[in-house]
Design a protein around this motif. Structure first.
Motif, PDB file in Angstrom:
ATOM      1  N   LEU A   9      33.777  43.587  -2.100  1.00  0.00           N
ATOM      2  CA  LEU A   9      32.562  44.367  -1.922  1.00  0.00           C
ATOM      3  C   LEU A   9      32.970  45.835  -1.849  1.00  0.00           C
ATOM      4  O   LEU A   9      33.519  46.291  -0.847  1.00  0.00           O
ATOM      5  CB  LEU A   9      31.853  43.933  -0.632  1.00  0.00           C
ATOM      6  CG  LEU A   9      31.557  42.432  -0.510  1.00  0.00           C
ATOM      7  CD1 LEU A   9      30.906  42.124   0.826  1.00  0.00           C
ATOM      8  CD2 LEU A   9      30.688  41.955  -1.662  1.00  0.00           C
ATOM      9  N   ASP A  10      32.741  46.551  -2.943  1.00  0.00           N
ATOM     10  CA  ASP A  10      33.131  47.953  -3.036  1.00  0.00           C
ATOM     11  C   ASP A  10      32.040  48.812  -2.412  1.00  0.00           C
ATOM     12  O   ASP A  10      31.003  49.072  -3.024  1.00  0.00           O
ATOM     13  CB  ASP A  10      33.353  48.335  -4.497  1.00  0.00           C
ATOM     14  CG  ASP A  10      33.871  49.760  -4.647  1.00  0.00           C
ATOM     15  OD1 ASP A  10      33.982  50.465  -3.620  1.00  0.00           O
ATOM     16  OD2 ASP A  10      34.157  50.177  -5.792  1.00  0.00           O
ATOM     17  N   ASN A  11      32.287  49.226  -1.186  1.00  0.00           N
ATOM     18  CA  ASN A  11      31.306  50.030  -0.448  1.00  0.00           C
ATOM     19  C   ASN A  11      31.603  51.525  -0.516  1.00  0.00           C
ATOM     20  O   ASN A  11      31.060  52.305   0.273  1.00  0.00           O
ATOM     21  CB  ASN A  11      31.267  49.572   1.015  1.00  0.00           C
ATOM     22  CG  ASN A  11      30.857  48.111   1.137  1.00  0.00           C
ATOM     23  OD1 ASN A  11      29.926  47.656   0.487  1.00  0.00           O
ATOM     24  ND2 ASN A  11      31.579  47.354   1.967  1.00  0.00           N
ATOM     25  N   LYS A  12      32.487  51.900  -1.457  1.00  0.00           N
ATOM     26  CA  LYS A  12      32.858  53.302  -1.659  1.00  0.00           C
ATOM     27  C   LYS A  12      33.515  53.914  -0.420  1.00  0.00           C
ATOM     28  O   LYS A  12      33.342  55.095  -0.120  1.00  0.00           O
ATOM     29  CB  LYS A  12      31.632  54.146  -2.070  1.00  0.00           C
ATOM     30  CG  LYS A  12      30.825  53.568  -3.212  1.00  0.00           C
ATOM     31  CD  LYS A  12      31.656  53.333  -4.461  1.00  0.00           C
ATOM     32  CE  LYS A  12      30.809  52.745  -5.594  1.00  0.00           C
ATOM     33  NZ  LYS A  12      31.645  52.342  -6.753  1.00  0.00           N
ATOM     34  N   GLN A  13      34.276  53.082   0.289  1.00  0.00           N
ATOM     35  CA  GLN A  13      35.001  53.544   1.468  1.00  0.00           C
ATOM     36  C   GLN A  13      36.468  53.786   1.120  1.00  0.00           C
ATOM     37  O   GLN A  13      36.966  53.300   0.105  1.00  0.00           O
ATOM     38  CB  GLN A  13      34.892  52.515   2.600  1.00  0.00           C
ATOM     39  CG  GLN A  13      33.470  52.173   3.009  1.00  0.00           C
ATOM     40  CD  GLN A  13      32.714  53.337   3.584  1.00  0.00           C
ATOM     41  OE1 GLN A  13      33.298  54.230   4.213  1.00  0.00           O
ATOM     42  NE2 GLN A  13      31.397  53.359   3.396  1.00  0.00           N
ATOM     43  N   THR A  16      39.982  49.311   3.175  1.00  0.00           N
ATOM     44  CA  THR A  16      39.498  47.962   2.866  1.00  0.00           C
ATOM     45  C   THR A  16      39.902  46.997   3.972  1.00  0.00           C
ATOM     46  O   THR A  16      40.993  47.117   4.536  1.00  0.00           O
ATOM     47  CB  THR A  16      40.081  47.481   1.523  1.00  0.00           C
ATOM     48  OG1 THR A  16      39.659  48.363   0.481  1.00  0.00           O
ATOM     49  CG2 THR A  16      39.626  46.065   1.191  1.00  0.00           C
ATOM     50  N   GLU A  35      28.646  42.571   5.847  1.00  0.00           N
ATOM     51  CA  GLU A  35      27.514  43.482   5.680  1.00  0.00           C
ATOM     52  C   GLU A  35      27.487  44.536   6.783  1.00  0.00           C
ATOM     53  O   GLU A  35      27.193  45.707   6.535  1.00  0.00           O
ATOM     54  CB  GLU A  35      26.207  42.683   5.655  1.00  0.00           C
ATOM     55  CG  GLU A  35      26.061  41.811   4.417  1.00  0.00           C
ATOM     56  CD  GLU A  35      24.891  40.851   4.501  1.00  0.00           C
ATOM     57  OE1 GLU A  35      24.264  40.758   5.594  1.00  0.00           O
ATOM     58  OE2 GLU A  35      24.606  40.176   3.490  1.00  0.00           O
ATOM     59  N   ASP A  36      27.838  44.126   8.000  1.00  0.00           N
ATOM     60  CA  ASP A  36      27.783  45.053   9.124  1.00  0.00           C
ATOM     61  C   ASP A  36      29.002  45.968   9.210  1.00  0.00           C
ATOM     62  O   ASP A  36      29.051  46.857  10.066  1.00  0.00           O
ATOM     63  CB  ASP A  36      27.601  44.274  10.432  1.00  0.00           C
ATOM     64  CG  ASP A  36      26.189  43.739  10.587  1.00  0.00           C
ATOM     65  OD1 ASP A  36      25.280  44.309   9.955  1.00  0.00           O
ATOM     66  OD2 ASP A  36      25.991  42.754  11.314  1.00  0.00           O
ATOM     67  N   SER A  38      30.007  47.385   6.243  1.00  0.00           N
ATOM     68  CA  SER A  38      29.942  48.051   4.934  1.00  0.00           C
ATOM     69  C   SER A  38      29.976  49.575   5.027  1.00  0.00           C
ATOM     70  O   SER A  38      30.382  50.244   4.072  1.00  0.00           O
ATOM     71  CB  SER A  38      28.691  47.606   4.171  1.00  0.00           C
ATOM     72  OG  SER A  38      27.524  47.996   4.887  1.00  0.00           O
ATOM     73  N   SER A  39      29.581  50.131   6.176  1.00  0.00           N
ATOM     74  CA  SER A  39      29.610  51.585   6.318  1.00  0.00           C
ATOM     75  C   SER A  39      30.987  52.094   6.748  1.00  0.00           C
ATOM     76  O   SER A  39      31.203  53.307   6.831  1.00  0.00           O
ATOM     77  CB  SER A  39      28.565  52.040   7.342  1.00  0.00           C
ATOM     78  OG  SER A  39      28.868  51.522   8.625  1.00  0.00           O
ATOM     79  N   ARG A  41      34.171  50.056   5.757  1.00  0.00           N
ATOM     80  CA  ARG A  41      35.241  49.516   4.915  1.00  0.00           C
ATOM     81  C   ARG A  41      34.688  48.889   3.637  1.00  0.00           C
ATOM     82  O   ARG A  41      33.561  48.368   3.622  1.00  0.00           O
ATOM     83  CB  ARG A  41      36.020  48.402   5.652  1.00  0.00           C
ATOM     84  CG  ARG A  41      36.769  48.811   6.927  1.00  0.00           C
ATOM     85  CD  ARG A  41      37.988  49.649   6.596  1.00  0.00           C
ATOM     86  NE  ARG A  41      38.848  49.849   7.755  1.00  0.00           N
ATOM     87  CZ  ARG A  41      38.684  50.795   8.684  1.00  0.00           C
ATOM     88  NH1 ARG A  41      37.648  51.615   8.613  1.00  0.00           N
ATOM     89  NH2 ARG A  41      39.541  50.911   9.693  1.00  0.00           N
ATOM     90  N   ASN A  42      35.509  48.912   2.587  1.00  0.00           N
ATOM     91  CA  ASN A  42      35.320  47.962   1.504  1.00  0.00           C
ATOM     92  C   ASN A  42      35.741  46.611   2.067  1.00  0.00           C
ATOM     93  O   ASN A  42      36.580  46.544   2.969  1.00  0.00           O
ATOM     94  CB  ASN A  42      36.190  48.320   0.300  1.00  0.00           C
ATOM     95  CG  ASN A  42      35.953  49.735  -0.175  1.00  0.00           C
ATOM     96  OD1 ASN A  42      34.813  50.188  -0.279  1.00  0.00           O
ATOM     97  ND2 ASN A  42      37.037  50.463  -0.442  1.00  0.00           N
TER      98      ASN A  42
END
Length: 264
Positions: A9-13, A16, A35-36, A38-39, A41-42
């Motif tokens: 899941l690439d969260n643009k962080q 990872t 999901e929690d 995601s802000s 880490r990828n």
């Protein structure tokens, strides 16, 4: 070679984290956590061998091969160092990752996890039990699931919401009995190496979480924290072995706070 089913899941962080599930579940059991986070880490979600879509039976492997396969995922995605979070069985694998690939793991979050069994006689006894459980899984999976849920380790889950327990049971039903049974014999507690003697030399930063009602793993976490160079310990109240199922709100707050810390 093990062929892991996983997703990134690439969260643009910038960083990872890899999430590793417990016995009789799959990467789906860690999706809410993913999901929690995601802000921050990828996220790599991976099915461990014998669960989800990662097969165990076609392969001859050990714990060392499991960790090598997980590092191969990071290599494939161009990720050098990463954090890892593991629950129970996934925690054992996470600790093994830090032991076998110390330069690849930054932060290691262990929820209700053990380094294995140091005493050879006790480990042999656990292997005997794991073999019995493996046969039980194959002979009557539904009956085994009832036996598993009724273990003292999980009694504190009686306070969990019925919908949460129902979702857990449904995910267990989706597993393939022969695969789950095989995993016990290849990287279960009775057959994996003991990492107790490795603890004092590990360079990763560790966060050990245990539920207050899970006395065995509280004691294990306390002993581990004394041996590790860099370890933070938190005993989470009002829950037992599966903290993220029984007290999710506190769990995810603690994990997020730890990941936000700068350990450099």
């Amino acid at each position: 070679m093990l062929n892991f089913n996983y997703e990134l899941l690439d969260n643009k962080q910038d960083k990872t984290i890899m999430l590793l599930h417990g016995f009789l579940s799959s990467k789906e059991s860690m999706r809410r956590i993913a999901e929690d986070l995601s802000s921050l880490r990828n996220v790599i979600l991976a099915d461990l061998p014998g669960f989800g879509s990662t097969l165990s039976t076609p392969h001859d492997y050990r714990m060392e091969d499991v960790t090598g396969g997980l590092v191969n995922i990071a290599d494939r995605e161009g990720i050098n160092t990463f954090d890892v979070l593991g629950y129970s069985m996934g925690g054992r694998v996470s600790l093994a990752l830090a032991a076998h690939f110390p330069k690849r793991i930054d932060k290691c979050i262990l929820e209700s996890a053990s380094p294995g069994i140091a005493d050879e006689e006790k480990r042999a006894e656990r292997l005997r039990i794991d073999r019995e459980r493996s046969s039980f899984i194959i002979s009557d999976y539904n009956e085994f699931l009832q036996f598993w849920q009724d273990m003292p380790l999980f009694l504190s889950q009686r306070n969990a919401a019925r919908s949460v327990l129902k979702a857990q049971h449904e995910e267990r039903l989706q597993q393939t009995p022969a695969e789950a049974a095989d995993s016990l014999l290849k990287y279960g507690t009775g057959v994996q190496p003991s990492y107790w003697d490795n603890l004092s030399g590990l360079e990763s930063s560790f966060y050990l979480l245990a539920g207050s009602e899970d006395k065995k793993f509280v004691a294990t976490a306390e002993t581990m924290s004394e041996r590790l160079k860099s370890a933070k310990l938190n005993i989470v109240e009002h829950c037992g072995h599966n903290i993220h199922l029984e007290n999710y709100k506190t769990y995810i707050r603690l994990v997020r706070e730890y990941l936000e810390e700068d350990n450099s």
